[in-house]
Design an enzyme around this catalytic site. Structure first.
Site, PDB file in Angstrom:
ATOM      1  N   LYS A   1       2.715  -9.928  19.334  1.00 12.78           N
ATOM      2  CA  LYS A   1       3.678 -10.907  18.986  1.00 12.78           C
ATOM      3  C   LYS A   1       3.392 -12.228  19.961  1.00 12.78           C
ATOM      4  O   LYS A   1       2.797 -11.963  21.089  1.00 12.78           O
ATOM      5  CB  LYS A   1       4.992 -10.429  19.896  1.00 12.78           C
TER       6      LYS A   1
ATOM      7  N   SER B   1      14.035  -9.457  18.280  1.00 13.23           N
ATOM      8  CA  SER B   1      13.236 -10.611  18.060  1.00 13.23           C
ATOM      9  C   SER B   1      11.728 -10.451  17.553  1.00 13.23           C
ATOM     10  O   SER B   1      11.003 -11.303  17.043  1.00 13.23           O
ATOM     11  CB  SER B   1      12.824 -11.284  19.370  1.00 13.23           C
TER      12      SER B   1
ATOM     13  N   SER C   1      14.726  -5.710  21.170  1.00 11.65           N
ATOM     14  CA  SER C   1      13.863  -6.452  20.117  1.00 11.65           C
ATOM     15  C   SER C   1      12.693  -5.761  19.551  1.00 11.65           C
ATOM     16  O   SER C   1      11.766  -6.190  18.606  1.00 11.65           O
ATOM     17  CB  SER C   1      13.179  -7.615  20.999  1.00 11.65           C
TER      18      SER C   1
END
Lengths: 475, 494
Positions: A77, A152, A176
């Site tokens: 990420k 997210s 997330s």
């Protein structure tokens, strides 16, 4: 699309029998990434670097000097620092910034010959539940491209669900990892706070943030976790709790008679989709039939979770994001005639709407005259929520709940309704408030054939238990 | 308006100080970067002190040791657990947008220091708190016309902030307290005491009230005073300003002030309404600072000798008069030199200690003042000075000749040269104690001054001094003054 090996052990046997090489493997992932570009998964793809490293590691495999993670291809990420690569946090404000150092977890996995294939898209600074708050555009759910993948860490989940890599490192502040795992029909593990070093993870809310892993099976996650977990002198909040031999623990089957599973009634009340509710209850029934003891427990402060979570995380975020001021790196607004104007223009132009909303909320709750009413009170409620879990875990070993109240929603559906977006975190955020580990495991599909996850929350540092329980959940 | 003297006796100032002292640890407060003050700009930097995305602070334990020394030396209570906080504000040299400091739970609190007053009394000044924090970088605005430069070397350098109670009631008390803080820091070897280089900085909180009033007046705060002179000038200017305001019927309002040394005036920079809201909250990236009882005991056991203890020891061990002991121990390095001289003395006795002390307080001090150097730059070795002191005490040279010898020693560049000069000049100035020789000198002078002899004999006894002077001059300072006196009186009274 290429069919790629579904587990690290499959990869290892391929590498051992020479039917597979790291170069072949990386190429298949790269082809899958190319053929699914419309999902908008990668902000930066390390095509050349990954292939170059694959060649080197193939050499080491031949020589017998390869590390434990040789053959493991990982996406990361884009909130985790990888040296000499852009680090964007999916924000305009970090445009042009190249990381000058590796996050501790990155150092550790590279040391053992993992290959990083690229940096994945996400909500800006990890703030969001749909992966729509990205300067680099929204990410699509591979199950249904008109829907969000969750957030997210949406793109991290998609990268694993769509065979673009074996595992992905995501991050969590309030769900997330677990929420996108649930929306995309894969598994995501959020570690105990302090289990993984946060050094190099760009801070959203420091006392909540943790790195986590998306994967297809428990043993893959176990192998990676053994390598990257453990105390780090660069992160004072990392724990000195010894790292378990997760792989070895997983080899032993759970004895259901010795395990008590709780379910909190507060997690099955209104707002929960009926298909999900029935699906989770069905799973609990199965577990009971297998011999697990199922017990109703109470987490009485559950209804304060969302408020507490948003007050505290926004407060920390408002301070953590102060460093993006245009002075030293990243975006700086031109044409400002004073220092103050430079700050205002840079931050107004550089941050997206959701990030600005949280900075304003966080600044407000820390302001003189409001601190006691909001921040300090929320800290006290956080303590009560922690106590809820401590008490519950005196009675049971695990707590089972749905991961999310609904399945994946449509792109654009909630963009203008932040409050309903925030309610996505209702079953996940308590875990981050309490600092405990939790996993979201695929548990069924709703009437629209959209996947949903079952969440298992565990005692602090019982990641091994969560991984072992994963093997008991089948649908 | 009444004269300032009258007003000064009508009003009483109330002063509290906040002192920021850089700790001289080798590395910064929260990262491994060097704290070297003399490095080229932006060379002692890393992702942590630059506030790069994802970087985290990790506490330098040496900072805790340093602040505990100060806390213990000022009789503070030490918190077993304290936390760091973030102080949020924007400034280009503040890399993270917040300063890591301590807010609600300072590690040390509730202590005091005693200061000596002019009238030889002592006064206890309370210390509210001492906490740890990090310094910011340095902005340089005067290098280019159209842009500012920033040096981040200082970013993250460890500081302690010492906050006093409003216990000082005059400019003199405030400067003495600051002096005492500086002396203590230097004695503890945790700060170099250099105000000019900014390693010690001071803010002053000032209010005035009618003498006898219990209630405190509205205070103002003067920021960033960087020399003793500025502290004393600024505080006295601010007291005057506040008294004049009150006398003319106006009210003092809470303001942050700056002091301009050119026109010796304080001016308001920020009112209470414009004050920053720093939004302090607990620093989530750092864990609690835990101080065990063992740690406190350990620090106590390695605590260097403090100024009062040194004075006491000089008085009891060396039998120095307490004023001399104070004077010598005022500066730690100066006292260190004294102790080296003492250790070089062949005969350890009170007379030698005292003579050595006298030479240091007078001759050595004069050289340091004239040359504007510190004791560490003084070139005469302790061994040579000990030799000189012993020659005076033993009577082989006179006190007045000792100054001449001292001045000659100053020309020696090396130890060996200095020793040679000392030996030669001791021969040159060695005191004449031969009564025969001295008696002939006495007779010669009395013969040369018959008029004065006559006046002495009819009662002008103070002329004895005149004769002694002449005799000493004639002997080039070598005659033993005690014998001169005896023989002079004998010859005159005959």
């Amino acid at each position: 699309m290429n069919s790629t090996p579904k587990s690290f052990s499959e990869i290892n046997s391929g590498l051992n029998s020479r039917s597979l090489t790291c170069v072949k493997l990386v190429n298949s992932y790269l082809e899958n990434i190319q053929s699914q570009k419309d999902l908008n998964v990668f902000i930066n793809l390390f095509e050349e670097d990954a292939l170059k490293r694959a060649v080197e590691i193939d050499g080491r495999l031949k020589a017998g000097t390869a590390g434990k993670l040789a053959g493991m291809v990982i996406s990361v990420k884009d909130v985790i620092s990888v040296k000499d690569k852009p680090l964007t946090c999916a924000s305009k404000i970090l445009s042009g910034y190249n990381a000058s150092y590796n996050a501790t977890v990155i150092d550790r996995l590279l040391e053992e010959d993992a290959i990083i294939i690229g940096k994945t898209n996400c909500d800006e600074f990890a703030m969001g539940s749909s992966n729509e708050n990205s300067f680099y555009g929204p990410v699509k759910n591979p199950v249904d491209k008109t829907r969000v993948p969750g957030g997210s860490s949406g793109a991290s989940a998609v990268s694993v669900a769509s065979d673009m890599c074996l595992l992905s490192l995501g991050s969590e502040t309030g769900g997330s990892i677990r929420q996108p795992a649930s929306y995309c029909g894969i598994t995501g593990l959020k570690m105990t706070y302090g289990r993984l070093s946060r050094y190099g993870l760009v801070a959203f809310a420091s006392s909540f943030d943790s790195i986590g892993i998306f994967g297809n099976n428990s043993s893959d996650i176990a192998v990676l976790l053994e390598v990257i977990a453990g105390i780090d002198k660069m992160d004072s909040t990392s724990s000195n709790e010894p790292v378990k031999n997760y792989s070895a623990i997983l080899k032993n089957n759970i004895d259901p008679a010795k395990v008590k599973i709780g379910y909190a009634k507060e997690y099955f009340e209104e707002g929960l989709d009926s298909d999900i509710k029935n699906g989770i209850l069905l799973q609990l029934d199965k577990l009971k039939k297998e011999g697990f003891e199922i017990r109703e427990i109470s987490l009485p402060h559950s209804r304060y979770v969302i408020q507490t979570y948003y007050i505290l995380t926004s407060a920390e975020a408002s301070s953590n994001l102060s460093r993006y001021d245009g002075v030293r790196y990243g975006y700086r607004s031109q044409n400002s005639s004073s220092l103050e104007e430079m700050y205002i223009n840079t931050r107004s132009e550089g941050f997206g709407e959701e990030v600005k909303r949280r900075i304003m909320l966080g600044t407000y709750v820390l302001s003189a005259g409001y601190y006691d009413a909001y921040y300090r009170k929320a800290q006290k409620v956080r303590r009560l929520i922690m106590n809820d879990f401590e008490n519950a875990f005196k009675e049971v070993d695990f707590i089972v709940s749905p991961t999310t109240p609904t399945t994946a929603f449509k792109l654009g559906e909630k963009v203008d309704d932040p409050l309903s977006m925030y309610l996505n975190d209702i079953y996940t955020a308590s875990v981050n408030l309490a600092g405990i580990p939790a996993i979201s495991i695929p548990a069924g599909k709703d009437r629209n054939n959209l996947p949903f996850g079952l969440q298992i929350m565990g005692k602090k540092f019982d990641e091994a238990g969560l991984l072992a329980m994963w093997n008991e959940i089948k649908y | 308006m009444e004269s300032m003297n009258v007003l000064n006796s009508k009003y009483e100032p109330v002063i509290g100080l906040e002192i920021h002292a850089q700790m001289n640890t080798a590395s910064k407060a929260f990262c491994g970067c060097s704290t070297d003050f003399h490095s080229s700009p932006n060379t002692n930097i890393c992702p942590v002190c630059l506030g790069y995305p994802g970087a985290l602070p990790a506490l330098n334990e040496m900072l805790v040791d340093s602040i505990l020394k100060m806390g213990i030396a000022t009789s503070c209570r030490v918190r077993e657990e304290s936390i760091f906080a973030r102080k949020n504000y924007f400034y280009p040299d503040l890399t993270k947008g917040y300063q890591i400091t301590q807010f609600e739970t300072p590690i040390c609190h509730g202590g005091f220091l005693k200061i000596n007053l002019k009238n030889n009394e002592t006064k206890k000044i309370g210390i509210t708190r001492i906490h740890m924090e990090e310094d910011a970088g340095k902005s340089i605005h005067d290098f280019h016309d159209d842009s500012s430069l920033i040096d981040f070397n200082r970013c993250g350098v460890p500081l302690i902030e010492i906050v006093s109670e409003p216990d000082m009631n005059s400019v003199d008390e405030a400067t003495r307290f600051l002096q005492k803080i500086k002396q203590t820091l230097v004695y503890l070897e945790i700060n170099d005491g250099n105000m000019e280089e900014g390693s010690l900085r001071c803010d002053a909180n000032i209010s005035v009230r009618i003498k006898g009033d219990k209630k405190l007046g509205t205070r103002t705060e003067i920021k960033n005073l960087n020399s003793f002179k500025n502290v004393s000038d600024a505080v006295s200017a601010e007291i005057k300003r506040q008294i004049s305001l009150i006398e003319s019927g106006e009210k003092v309002s809470y303001n942050t002030m700056t002091y301009n040394a050119k026109d010796k005036k304080t001016t308001a920079t920020r009112s209470k309404e414009e004050a920053h809201d720093y939004r302090y909250f607990p620093e989530p990236d750092l864990v609690k600072v835990k101080v065990t009882k063992e740690k406190i005991e350990n620090i106590k056991s390695i605590l260097p000798e403090l100024p009062e203890q040194k004075v006491m020891r000089y008085v009891t061990e060396f039998k120095l008069p307490s004023a001399d002991a104070e004077e010598i121990s005022h500066d730690k390095d100066f006292a260190g030199y004294f102790e080296r001289v003492v250790s070089e003395l062949k005969l350890k006795n009170e007379n030698n200690y005292r003579t050595a002390g006298n030479i240091l307080r007078t001759d050595v001090r004069k050289v340091l003042n004239d040359r504007k150097i510190s004791i560490s730059e003084f070139t005469v070795s302790a061994k040579v000075l000990a030799g000189l002191a012993e020659s005076v005490t033993s009577g082989s040279i006179s006190a007045s000749a000792s100054r001449e010898v001292f001045n000659e020693i100053l020309f020696g560049n090396t130890d060996d040269e200095q020793i040679k000069i000392l030996e030669n000049s001791l021969k040159k100035y060695s005191q004449v104690s031969d009564t025969g020789k001295i008696e002939s000198l006495v007779k010669k002078i009395l013969e040369e001054n018959p008029e004065e002899v006559k006046r002495y004999k009819i009662g002008e006894k103070k002329l004895a001094g005149f004769f002694v002077g002449k005799i000493m001059q004639e002997s080039k300072g070598k005659a033993n003054p005690k014998i001169v006196n005896e023989l002079l009186i004998k010859n005159l009274e005959d």
